[in-house]
Design a protein around this motif. Structure first.
Motif, mmCIF file in Angstrom:
data_model
loop_
_atom_site.group_PDB
_atom_site.id
_atom_site.type_symbol
_atom_site.label_atom_id
_atom_site.label_comp_id
_atom_site.label_asym_id
_atom_site.label_seq_id
_atom_site.Cartn_x
_atom_site.Cartn_y
_atom_site.Cartn_z
ATOM 1 N N TYR A 70 11.984 -1.683 6.100
ATOM 2 C CA TYR A 70 12.862 -0.852 6.837
ATOM 3 C C TYR A 70 14.364 -0.711 6.364
ATOM 4 C CZ TYR A 70 13.595 -4.585 9.993
ATOM 5 O OH TYR A 70 14.114 -5.798 10.278
ATOM 6 N N ASP A 71 15.014 0.209 6.731
ATOM 7 C CA ASP A 71 16.395 0.146 6.417
ATOM 8 C C ASP A 71 17.284 -0.086 7.481
ATOM 9 O OD1 ASP A 71 18.949 1.020 5.467
ATOM 10 O OD2 ASP A 71 18.229 3.076 4.758
ATOM 11 N N GLU A 72 17.377 -1.682 7.142
ATOM 12 C CA GLU A 72 18.331 -2.254 8.239
ATOM 13 C C GLU A 72 19.681 -1.766 8.407
ATOM 14 O OE1 GLU A 72 17.906 -6.421 7.707
ATOM 15 O OE2 GLU A 72 19.814 -6.762 8.820
ATOM 16 N N GLN A 73 20.348 -1.389 7.515
ATOM 17 C CA GLN A 73 21.774 -0.718 7.527
ATOM 18 C C GLN A 73 21.489 0.497 8.549
ATOM 19 O OE1 GLN A 73 24.329 -2.397 7.016
ATOM 20 N NE2 GLN A 73 23.116 -3.930 6.333
ATOM 21 N N PHE A 74 20.453 1.207 7.905
ATOM 22 C CA PHE A 74 20.460 2.625 8.772
ATOM 23 C C PHE A 74 20.318 2.338 10.135
ATOM 24 C CE2 PHE A 74 18.373 6.390 10.044
ATOM 25 C CZ PHE A 74 19.287 7.422 9.814
ATOM 26 N N VAL A 75 19.233 1.464 10.448
ATOM 27 C CA VAL A 75 18.763 1.375 11.818
ATOM 28 C C VAL A 75 20.058 0.725 12.490
ATOM 29 C CG1 VAL A 75 17.326 -0.118 13.341
ATOM 30 C CG2 VAL A 75 16.362 1.048 11.352
ATOM 31 N N LYS A 76 20.608 -0.174 11.939
ATOM 32 C CA LYS A 76 22.022 -0.660 12.834
ATOM 33 C C LYS A 76 23.066 0.199 12.891
ATOM 34 C CE LYS A 76 21.806 -5.601 11.290
ATOM 35 N NZ LYS A 76 22.499 -6.595 10.311
ATOM 36 N N HIS A 77 23.125 1.225 11.989
ATOM 37 C CA HIS A 77 24.615 1.860 12.168
ATOM 38 C C HIS A 77 24.395 3.258 12.311
ATOM 39 C CE1 HIS A 77 27.108 -1.316 10.660
ATOM 40 N NE2 HIS A 77 26.251 -1.593 9.609
ATOM 41 N N MET A 78 23.095 3.721 12.261
ATOM 42 C CA MET A 78 22.825 5.254 12.438
ATOM 43 C C MET A 78 21.744 5.368 13.498
ATOM 44 S SD MET A 78 24.551 6.907 10.120
ATOM 45 C CE MET A 78 24.833 7.068 8.307
ATOM 46 N N THR A 79 21.186 4.345 14.092
ATOM 47 C CA THR A 79 20.192 4.699 15.274
ATOM 48 C C THR A 79 20.647 3.641 16.598
ATOM 49 O OG1 THR A 79 18.804 2.681 14.769
ATOM 50 C CG2 THR A 79 18.505 4.759 13.398
ATOM 51 N N ASN A 80 19.968 3.811 17.399
ATOM 52 C CA ASN A 80 20.193 3.253 18.741
ATOM 53 C C ASN A 80 19.104 1.863 18.507
ATOM 54 O OD1 ASN A 80 17.566 3.986 19.220
ATOM 55 N ND2 ASN A 80 18.005 4.907 21.222
ATOM 56 N N GLY A 81 18.808 1.589 17.446
ATOM 57 C CA GLY A 81 18.235 0.250 17.244
ATOM 58 C C GLY A 81 18.865 -0.890 18.089
#
Ligand SMILES: Nc1nc2c(c(=O)[nH]1)N[C@H]1C(S)=C(S)[C@@H](COP(=O)(O)OP(=O)(O)OC[C@H]3O[C@@H](n4cnc5c(=O)[nH]c(N)nc54)[C@H](O)[C@@H]3O)O[C@H]1N2
Ligand SMILES: Nc1nc2c(c(=O)[nH]1)N[C@H]1C(S)=C(S)[C@@H](COP(=O)(O)OP(=O)(O)OC[C@H]3O[C@@H](n4cnc5c(=O)[nH]c(N)nc54)[C@H](O)[C@@H]3O)O[C@H]1N2
Ligand code: SF4
Ligand code: SF4
Ligand code: SF4
Ligand code: SF4
Ligand code: SF4
Ligand SMILES: [Mo]
Lengths: 222, 320, 790
Positions: C186-197
């Motif tokens: 999974y896209d860790e950077q995306f999940v961190k910065h672009m989602t409410n993950g």
């Protein structure tokens, strides 16, 4: 010299039938008559089964068996390879229909509308009305390679295969651009290039030795 | 008629890749195919066996030949009536270069015209023979007569088999695309005509020679062999395989194997051999042979038409 | 073709009942309708139900303005609202600020079709997609179709994964389990910065919020403490569990990972019939094809490149628990960062509203830092985040009880069938309906018959007599599209490569009859509506609302008392939009407006900050809210599906008891558009030749068990006892437990025919409705048996 031909890339075809309808409306063919069917074939076993689509039309054969079989010379091939039916000469013997391996000849039985089949599909359509005016009952009609579009286009300096108005209706309508039309004699035409780049090409019923000029390419790597 | 249930072009029924059974030609064609075959056959055999004047006359003309002309004329009439534009039928004569329909039509015309001319001198009307001044006789006793007879015979032979040739010439329908089809039609015509000749002799109290029974048996035996060979050659080829299957195990199994083959060919063959062996039976044999071979000739042609199958267009049939 | 207004003379209504039409003048028709409209508007505007699926005007502002001016919040597109997009639009608004998502046809390399025929001539933007995908064949693109049926689109897919209908959520969650727990794809950077993950979630399932501001908190792993999400965070923790002020909290991503762990490949196989190994393989293929970390240069900008995506539509929408399935599929592109980047799932229209010169795409952030739905025209396709507060329903659509659902037309039918149970608010007196054939395309005929008879007055604007017009009291003639002036119709507004284009329709053929306004040529139904508004006294309000919706600048604004023709208004709107030289004359002469896209317009995601969601925290409170209101009303409204993380839940057809143990479902045909084209004999005879109209697809094994051979006449019988006969099409293109037919054929207005009318087999009851998304389950338990030849 010019030799019109078509390449159909079955790898691109999505079986939408837009070509069938485009031809029907362009040529006002009556209810029962479709010059450009898209033939389905179910291949494989579950779950690897899928539907293949095979768009067909008259192959404008070099050694056209329909022409040979015709007792009246109502069928003839023009110098540019297009095989046409002359309904003033045709006597409706249907010898051509059983000589063509592809089902590309149709007897216009003069019925318009009621021949469409059961129930709802009985309404006369605009093409039906057009067909009644255009075709002679009891004679044979067939795909013309849209000769009227080609001829009209050439008269106006257009290039069949490139310019929409000079190219067969089924070709210009195809959303997936699987049909390529052009002059086989011209090495740089759309068809010649496509065959070169995407070949090898096959024809339908090669055993029938018709010299078919609709070539099939399967661009898909399935 | 059945063909009006749908468009004649069977490819239009449903857009599915599958073998397609032709629907263009059916009963009318089987009828005229048969009539042409028998008509041509009667003339050829009557002349060959020199029987034409022995089995009755009408208005001074050989009855058997009148029968032959009538068969051709009726067959031609059906052919014409079945055309999409019957009134234009004369145009059918213009393409003998490649078209077997055209060649056949010309043969029909030549046969009727030349054959008619040939017998014309014998025509008796009210006790006189208005054409006896013509410089030949119906029996072709002089050079001119022999020439006319030869032309008429040649045309009649063509008439006997050209329907088969119409089927056999194109490659579209593999079951048809074989010289064995016109050959079968030719033999069937010959056998039927022979049976009819036997019958006409019996009716006219002519003693039927054993040789005629041999002839009938020979035609039928050969026909049987040709049918068997045709069913075996390329039996697995797409299109042809389906045709054979329809004939031998499908819906036409009984009419074909039971009718055309058993009752229509093997039975009269046996009867003919009985006739060879037993002269007293020949009259009865001739009646039975006609009853067997005439429907069988029609059945053979109809079933051949009905198993005319286009293989799926994508099939790559091995090229011979 | 209907060319004059008609009035019904037979007071009895019903299917097959002759309405006894008599021609009346436009004047009589308009004054009667306007009179009723005025009464209703004065008394209570909800007395009008306005329904259309007019693609020509739906994108434009007119209908919405008219509806709002009448006093209604939005109109109903009716049958569309029952079946399509129920679990699409809200999710796309939430994660892409778009109406729906489509795969990037130019840069994608791996596309999973979940119950969608994208790429065939079904779905949307069909011509463009067909060509773009054909261009990528062979080899460049791998399409996997997850579908109980291998229809035209799936046949062109590289792989078909047959699935038991209604079970996709299990497969999706199984794939998520693989991606996050097993494969770590999974896209860790995306999940961190672009989602409410990273947002911290407490044991109650709710965000941990900063005292005072209420902002959701995240865990900053770099200095080991919780902070508001928009603080300066060194490293957003995605995994682990953290004690914050004595409360144990996990990031949303960790909650998701824990939640999906039970969706093992074996469990998924058991539910979906997709082999466990395939589940793992699909997850790996999708994850690997996403090329996490890869970049691509587009117009000089380096952007993330995520060439794998999913697309879903009616196949996932038309089911019980549709919203949960929608949330499950939303996870895939969000986890791999494939939202609005090259190769991924693209917003259509992007930034919520197609760009036009006066409007810029927008991604608005909520105070929680999440993409939130901004204003949408006068229509009423509701988004899901932030949820709307629940309140007692104003109409039998129960829209007020659908805080996260896009629309609720199906509840009209439920309430019509079981009024005692659902206690609907007062029934609308008048139905104004055009350009939708609701009697054919919604519920079974008997249900629709009862529904249609509930209105005191039904007005249909139509070109021809159809199933629905048979129930009308007054019919007004409508136009063919070649006769119409509707400048806002067509266009290409999605993100991705290519230009933005708008090319509305214009009359190229003159209508062969008079319209509502004596001295104007009849060019659009809006002339009827404007004339009615004028007569009913709310034309000024329409002008006012148009000014707002279309952002008309002062020089073009419509005065409340101005006497304006439809053409005048169109002229002003066009000039406002495209410039003073681009008014009506320009539209009629040319009218094609194109604009190259900037990189931002092509792939907006990397340039905007609001986050997408992978943990749906808002669902819990929304459910509580609905429950409170529904309990107060004493109706058995279902609220179980309001949960922050999706689950598979069995639909009523799931493992139904024999003999009705088959799943009966339908799909669209490439040759037909809804019920509309089934009156076209050319298209119908073409489809008949493809064996599509009157057949039911049956798997060979299933057929053999029942003694059915290809071409046999069979009877389909649903568990509810509804029956339909059909031809058996025995085929390997269908799951063994499935019976499949085409969708919208078999209408009766064209006379007797042997086509299958799928909707006549539907069941309208509580069990078959998703109370979150308003979807009607289009998959029915059924059996099939051979009948004697007719
Ligand atoms: N030719 C054509 N194009 C159209 C339309 C049309 O009528 N005709 N209509 C337009 C409209 S309004 C819409 S909403 C879109 C709809 O576009 P799509 O949703 O793409 O079209 P459908 O055929 O309804 O697709 C449903 C697919 O889902 C499958 N399916 C059904 N149940 C399930 C399930 O439980 N799981 C899975 N995985 N698959 C399932 C069906 O077999 C079918 O292949 O198309 C638009 N485009
Ligand atoms: N079984 C089954 N049911 C379905 C579906 C399915 O796939 N299967 N699909 C569902 C979906 S996704 C949708 S969106 C709905 C759509 O359902 P509807 O909105 O009812 O769509 P249509 O059936 O196309 O009806 C449109 C009507 O408008 C008419 N019309 C066309 N042009 C004009 C015009 O210019 N003016 C006027 N006044 N009328 C016009 C047409 O003749 C037609 O009757 O159907 C749903 N129903
Ligand atoms: S395809 Fe058929 S109709 Fe066309 S030229 Fe060849 S033989 Fe004739
Ligand atoms: S039907 Fe017409 S075109 Fe065909 S073979 Fe006969 S005469 Fe020729
Ligand atoms: S070339 Fe013209 S006539 Fe022939 S199939 Fe195509 S559209 Fe029809
Ligand atoms: S229009 Fe093109 S894609 Fe559609 S069926 Fe015909 S050839 Fe195939
Ligand atoms: S119906 Fe219209 S919008 Fe849909 S694919 Fe055909 S041309 Fe395109
Ligand atoms: Mo839809």
């Amino acid at each position: 010299m010019t030799r019109w031909a078509m390449v159909i890339d079955t790898g691109r075809c999505i079986g939408c039938g837009a070509c069938s309808i485009a031809c029907k409306t362009e040529n006002a063919t009556p209810g029962d008559v479709w010059y450009a069917p898209v033939i389905e074939e179910e291949v494989g076993d579950y779950p690897d089964a899928h539907m293949d689509y095979l768009p067909v039309l008259c192959n404008h054969c070099e050694d056209a068996p329909c022409i040979k079989a015709c007792p009246t010379r109502a069928l003839d091939r023009r110098d540019d390879g297009i095989v046409l039916a002359d309904d003033d000469a045709c006597i409706g013997s249907r010898a051509c229909m059983n000589a063509c391996p592809y089902g590309a000849l149709h007897l216009f039985e003069g019925r318009t509308g009621e021949a469409l089949g059961g129930g709802a599909r009985t309404a006369a359509t605009v093409p039906d009305a057009g067909a009644a005016a255009r075709y002679t009952p009891g004679t044979v009609q067939k795909c013309t390679f849209c000769a009227h579009r080609i001829d009209h286009g050439l008269e106006h300096g257009l290039v069949p295969g490139l310019d929409i108005a000079a190219t067969p209706a089924c070709v210009v309508t195809c959303p997936a651009e699987c049909r390529i039309f052009g002059d086989l004699e011209d090495g740089e035409s759309t068809v010649s290039r496509y065959l070169r780049e995407r070949g090898p090409a096959t024809v339908l019923r090669p055993d029938a030795e018709t010299g078919a000029h609709v070539f099939y390419v399967d661009g898909s790597a399935r | 008629m059945s063909r009006h249930l749908g468009p004649q072009n069977v490819f239009m029924d449903r857009f599915v890749l599958e073998p397609k059974v032709q629907r263009v030609w059916d009963i009318p064609h089987a009828v005229w195919f048969t009539l042409m075959g028998v008509g041509g056959g009667l003339f050829v055999l009557a002349r060959a066996l020199e029987l034409e004047s022995d089995v009755g006359t009408w208005l001074g003309l050989p009855f058997v030949e009148l029968l032959s002309f009538a068969a051709i004329a009726v067959g031609g009439g059906i052919l014409i009536a079945d055309l999409g534009r019957p009134l234009r039928f004369l145009r059918a004569l213009v393409n003998p270069g490649t078209s077997w329909i055209s060649r056949g039509a010309i043969a029909d015309v030549v046969f009727v015209v030349v054959g008619g001319l040939l017998v014309l001198p014998d025509l008796e009307l009210g006790g006189s023979r208005p054409f006896d001044w013509l410089p030949w006789t119906a029996a072709a006793t002089n050079g001119l007569g022999r020439l006319l007879e030869l032309v008429a015979l040649a045309a009649a032979v063509v008439v006997m088999f050209y329907a088969g040739q119409v089927l056999a010439e194109p490659r579209a329908i593999p079951y048809w695309h074989s010289p064995l089809i016109p050959a079968q039609f030719l033999l069937s015509s010959a056998a039927t005509a022979t049976a009819l000749l036997l019958f006409l002799q019996a009716v006219n109290d002519v003693v039927i020679p054993a040789g005629h029974c041999w002839l009938l048996a020979g035609f039928l035996a050969l026909l049987l062999v040709l049918m068997a060979v045709h069913l075996r050659i390329d039996a697995d080829h797409p299109g042809k395989a389906e045709s054979i299957e329809r004939l031998t195990s499908g819906r036409y199994r009984t009419p074909f194997l039971g009718g055309v083959v058993l009752v229509g060919t093997i039975l009269p063959l046996i009867l003919a051999l009985v006739g060879v062996a037993w002269a007293d039976a020949r009259d009865v044999v001739s009646v039975l042979a006609v009853l067997c071979t005439v429907p069988a000739g029609y059945g053979l042609r109809l079933l051949t038409l009905r198993v005319g199958i286009f293989p799926p267009v994508r099939t790559m049939v091995p090229v011979r | 073709r209907i060319t004059t207004p008609l009035r019904r003379t037979n007071p009895d209504k019903g299917i097959g009942v002759d309405p006894g039409w008599v021609p009346i003048s436009w004047e009589d028709a308009l004054s009667e309708i306007a009179g009723r409209l005025k009464e209703i508007r004065d008394e209570d505007p909800t007395g009008l139900l306005f329904s259309t699926f007019d693609a020509y005007q739906l994108r434009g502002p007119f209908i919405g303005a008219w509806i709002n001016a009448f006093g209604l919040p939005g109109f109903t597109t009716w049958s569309a609202q029952i079946f399509c997009g129920n679990n699409v639009h809200g999710i796309s608004y939430m994660n892409q600020s778009a109406f729906e998502g489509v795969p990037d046809p130019v840069h994608a390399r791996y596309i999973m079709l979940f119950g969608s025929q994208f790429g065939s001539v079904v779905h949307y933007d069909t011509m463009h997609a067909a060509r773009a995908l054909a261009e990528r064949r062979p080899g460049d693109l791998h399409i996997v179709s997850i579908d109980p049926v291998r229809g035209p689109a799936a046949s062109r897919a590289e792989e078909w994964v047959p699935i038991r209908p209604g079970t996709d959520a299990a497969l999706l969650l199984g794939m998520v389990n693989q991606l996050v727990n097993e494969l770590h794809l999974y896209d860790e950077q995306f999940v961190k910065h672009m989602t409410n993950g990273p947002y911290l979630v407490g044991p109650d399932g709710l965000y941990l919020r900063e005292a005072g501001t209420g902002k959701p908190m995240v865990w900053d792993a770099s200095d080991g403490r919780a902070k508001p999400f928009d603080a300066d965070v060194g490293d957003f923790a995605l995994t682990g569990s953290y004690a914050v002020d004595g409360v144990q909290a996990r990031p949303g991503f960790q909650c998701l990972a824990d939640h999906v762990r039970r969706y093992t490949p074996e469990m998924v196989e058991d539910i979906t019939s997709v082999p466990a190994a395939t589940v793992v393989r699909l997850a790996r293929e999708y994850g690997e094809a996403s090329q996490i970390g890869a970049t691509i240069e587009i117009d000089g900008e380096t952007l993330p490149y995520r060439p794998a995506s999913v697309v879903w539509y009616r196949g996932l929408s038309a089911h019980k628990h549709a919203m949960l399935t929608g949330l499950a599929i939303a996870l895939l592109p969000a986890l791999t960062g494939a939202l609005d980047v090259p190769g991924g799932l693209l917003a259509d229209p992007y930034g919520l509203r197609g760009k036009s010169p006066s409007r810029e795409p927008q991604f608005q952030a909520s105070f929680e830092g999440l993409i939130q739905q901004s204003f949408i025209g006068g229509g009423r396709v509701g988004g899901m985040y932030p949820p709307r507060p629940a309140s007692p329903p104003l109409t039998p659509e129960y829209f007020e009880l659908l805080p996260v659902g896009p629309y609720g037309a199906v509840f009209y039918l439920l309430a019509s069938e079981e009024p005692e149970v659902w206690k609907p608010p007062s029934w609308p007196k008048m139905l104004f309906q055009y350009h939708s054939n609701i009697v054919k395309t919604s519920g079974p005929p008997d249900v629709m018959d009862r529904f249609m008879k509930r209105f005191e007055l039904v007005v249909s604007v139509t070109r021809r007599f159809e199933e629905t017009t048979d129930f009308a009291d007054i019919v007004l003639p409508d136009l063919h599209y070649l006769e119409r002036l509707a400048p806002y119709v067509f266009g290409h507004f999605s993100s991705g490569e290519g230009e933005i284009a708008n090319y509305g329709s214009k009359p190229v053929v003159q209508a062969p009859f008079a319209g509502p306004v004596p001295d104007e040529p009849y060019v659009d139904i809006m002339q009827v509506l404007l004339e009615l508004a004028r007569r009913a006294g709310f034309a000024g309000a329409v002008h006012q609302r148009l000014n707002e919706i279309s952002h008309l600048q002062p020089e073009y604004a419509l005065g409340p008392d101005e006497e304006l023709s439809y053409a005048d208004i169109v002229d002003r709107m066009l000039k406002n939009e495209y410039g003073p030289d681009k008014g009506l004359d320009w539209h009629l002469a040319d009218g094609l407006w194109t604009s190259p896209k900037t990189v931002f317009e092509k792939y907006p995601r990397p340039f905007v900050t609001p986050r997408a969601q992978i943990y749906f925290e808002f669902m819990g409170p929304a459910g509580d809210d609905v429950r409170r209101v529904a309990d107060g009303l004493g109706i058995p409204w279902e609220t179980d599906d309001y949960q922050p993380l999706p689950d598979f839940k069995p639909c009523p057809s799931f493992r139904h008891a024999p003999p009705h143990d088959l799943y009966l479902m339908n799909l669209k045909l490439p040759q037909h558009a809804l019920s509309h084209t089934h009156l076209n004999p050319l298209l119908s005879s073409l489809s008949a030749r493809h064996r599509d109209l009157s057949a039911v697809m049956i798997h060979p094994v299933t057929a053999a068990e029942r003694g059915i051979a290809d071409g046999d006449r069979v009877m389909v019988e649903t568990f509810e006892g509804r029956t339909h006969d059909a031809w058996a099409r025995v085929t390997n293109l269908v799951h063994p437990e499935v019976l499949a037919t085409q969708g919208c054929g078999g209408g009766w207005s064209k006379g007797p025919n042997d086509e299958v009318n799928f909707n006549s087999l539907l069941t309208i009851d509580k069990e078959h409705i998703d109370f979150v998304s308003g979807a009607l389950d289009c998959c029915i338990s059924a059996r099939v048996f051979k009948t004697e030849p007719p």
